[in-house]
Scaffold this motif. Structure first.
Motif, short mmCIF file in Angstrom:
data_model
loop_
_atom_site.label_atom_id
_atom_site.label_comp_id
_atom_site.label_asym_id
_atom_site.label_seq_id
_atom_site.Cartn_x
_atom_site.Cartn_y
_atom_site.Cartn_z
N GLY A 183 13.28 62.30 80.61
CA GLY A 183 15.42 61.77 79.48
C GLY A 183 14.63 60.74 77.94
N PHE A 184 15.53 60.72 77.18
CA PHE A 184 15.82 60.35 75.78
C PHE A 184 16.70 59.53 75.24
N HIS A 185 17.38 60.00 76.99
CA HIS A 185 18.81 57.94 76.70
C HIS A 185 19.06 58.32 75.30
N LEU A 186 19.96 59.66 75.01
CA LEU A 186 21.05 60.01 73.41
C LEU A 186 22.13 59.80 74.03
N MET A 187 22.76 59.86 75.03
CA MET A 187 23.79 60.48 75.39
C MET A 187 24.98 59.75 76.17
N GLY A 188 24.52 58.34 77.11
CA GLY A 188 25.04 57.71 78.30
C GLY A 188 24.65 59.25 79.59
N LYS A 189 24.87 58.49 80.93
CA LYS A 189 24.53 58.32 82.06
C LYS A 189 25.60 59.79 82.03
N GLU A 190 26.68 59.71 81.90
CA GLU A 190 27.76 60.86 81.98
C GLU A 190 27.81 62.02 80.78
N GLY A 191 26.62 61.83 80.17
CA GLY A 191 26.88 62.70 78.52
C GLY A 191 27.88 62.06 78.26
N VAL A 192 28.32 61.03 77.70
CA VAL A 192 29.80 60.53 76.69
C VAL A 192 29.60 60.33 75.43
N PRO A 193 29.40 61.55 74.00
CA PRO A 193 28.87 60.87 72.36
C PRO A 193 28.94 60.19 72.07
N THR A 194 30.36 59.27 72.76
CA THR A 194 30.86 57.28 72.04
C THR A 194 29.43 56.74 72.22
N LEU A 195 28.14 57.28 73.13
CA LEU A 195 27.51 56.10 73.75
C LEU A 195 26.59 56.59 73.10
N GLY A 196 26.00 57.20 72.47
CA GLY A 196 24.77 57.73 72.03
C GLY A 196 24.51 57.79 69.87
N PRO A 197 24.14 58.73 69.99
CA PRO A 197 23.75 59.33 68.11
C PRO A 197 24.82 60.36 67.71
N THR A 198 24.78 60.39 66.76
CA THR A 198 25.93 60.91 66.42
C THR A 198 24.95 62.39 66.57
N PRO A 199 26.11 63.76 66.52
CA PRO A 199 25.00 64.86 66.35
C PRO A 199 23.97 65.40 65.20
N GLU A 200 24.61 64.73 64.37
CA GLU A 200 23.53 65.08 62.90
C GLU A 200 22.51 64.15 63.07
N LYS A 201 21.80 63.14 64.04
CA LYS A 201 21.00 62.13 64.69
C LYS A 201 20.45 63.16 66.14
N VAL A 202 21.04 64.20 66.39
CA VAL A 202 20.69 64.41 67.30
C VAL A 202 19.56 65.17 66.90
N ARG A 203 20.43 66.40 65.74
CA ARG A 203 18.87 67.20 65.29
C ARG A 203 18.32 66.79 64.41
N SER A 204 18.69 65.26 64.33
CA SER A 204 17.49 65.07 63.20
C SER A 204 15.85 64.71 64.47
N ILE A 205 16.28 64.48 65.15
CA ILE A 205 15.29 64.29 66.36
C ILE A 205 14.76 65.05 66.53
#
Length: 253
Positions: A183-205
Motif C-alpha cells: 500500500g502507498f498510504h495516499l488517500m486514507g482507509k476509505e480513499g478520501v482525497p482530503t486525507l492524502g496528497p493532491t492529485p498533482e502529487k499522486v501524478r508526480s509519484i
C-alpha cells in the motif's frame, strides 16, 4: 520467487477480505510470511489457497499497526516455532491516528512476546532476502534480490514509496527495482482525497516510479485509496496491478 497475497482489502471469490495485508513469500527454498492482517482470517485464506502456514520458516512484521500485526495471534496457533522479525518500536504507545490507537494489540504481543525477534536492522532472513528499516521508526521493507533486480515489499510505505525506493537504490546501486508491492498510504482507509496528497502529487509519484526509478511493475492496493489508484493507473498503464487476496506473482530468483 513466488508471492501469494493472503490478505488484502479485496479478495478473489471464496476468500475473506479485510482491511489488512499479508504476503506469503517463497524464495530460494525458504518460506516466509510478511504481516498477518488484522483478525486471523489469513489462516482461512491460506488454507483455501493451499498454503501451509505451519511450514513457514520465518515471519516479519512490516510495521506496528493492528491491520498488519494482530493476525499473528492466529498464525501462532498453527505455526509453533517461526519467529517474527520486527523493529523494536512496533509497540510504541505513540502509534495513534486522529486520537485513536492503531498499534499492535498489546494483549497479543504480551502473550507471544518470545515469538518476536526485535532489532533495528538491517538484517537478513536468508541470503539475498533482507529487512531494511526506513525513516518511519517502526517500519521496514522486505527486499529480495533476484536475477531481474530487487523485489520490494513495504506494506504501507508511510515514509513515501519514492523515498523508500530511492534509499534502496542507493543501498543496492547495481540492482534495478524490478517490482514494488504494498500500500502507498495516499488517500486514507476509505480513499478520501482530503486525507492524502493532491492529485498533482499522486501524478508526480507515478512519474518518479516510472521515469526516475524505472520500476517495471507496481502492485498496490490496501491503503493506497481508490482515487489515488485511478490516478496512478492513468499514469502507469499496464505497469500497475491491483493487489487482492488470492493473487499470485512470480519473479525469477
Amino acid at each position: 520467487m513466488k508471492i501469494t497475497v493472503l490478505m488484502e482489502n479485496s479478495a478473489q471469490d471464496g476468500l475473506i477480505p479485510e482491511h489488512g495485508l499479508s504476503f506469503y513469500v517463497e524464495y530460494r527454498g525458504g518460506r516466509y510470511l510478511l504481516d498477518a492482517g488484522e483478525c486471523g482470517a489469513v489462516v482461512y485464506n491460506a488454507a483455501k489457497l493451499g498454503v501451509d502456514l505451519s511450514q513457514v520458516d520465518k515471519a516479519a512484521l512490516s510495521h506496528g499497526h493492528y491491520d498488519h500485526a494482530d493476525g499473528f495471534n492466529a498464525f501462532f496457533a498453527v505455526n509453533p516455532s517461526a519467529a517474527v522479525y520486527a523493529r523494536p518500536r512496533i509497540t510504541d504507545p505513540e502509534i495513534w491516528a486522529e486520537k485513536e490507537y492503531i498499534g499492535v494489540n498489546m494483549g497479543m504481543f504480551c502473550r507471544h512476546e518470545k515469538r518476536f525477534d526485535l532489532a533495528e536492522g538491517p538484517r537478513d532472513l536468508a541470503e539475498g532476502l533482507h529487512l531494511i528499516p526506513d525513516q518511519v521508526k517502526h517500519e521496514q521493507s522486505l527486499v529480495a534480490e533476484t536475477s531481474e533486480g530487487l523485489v520490494v515489499l513495504n506494506s504501507c510505505c508511510h515514509a513515501g514509496v519514492v523515498k523508500i525506493l530511492t534509499q534502496l537504490s542507493e543501498q543496492f546501486p547495481q540492482k534495478p527495482i524490478r517490482a514494488v508491492l504494498g500500500g502507498f498510504h495516499l488517500m486514507g482507509k476509505e480513499g478520501v482525497p482530503t486525507l492524502g496528497p493532491t492529485p498533482e502529487k499522486v501524478r508526480s509519484i507515478a512519474a518518479a516510479l516510472r521515469d526516475d526509478l524505472k520500476v517495471q511493475d507496481i502492485y498496490t492496493g490496501h491503503c493506497t485509496g481508490g482515487p489515488a489508484y485511478a490516478l496512478l493507473e492513468e499514469e502507469l498503464g499496464d505497469r500497475l496491478h491491483h493487489l487482492t487476496a488470492g493473487a499470485v506473482y512470480e519473479f525469477a530468483d
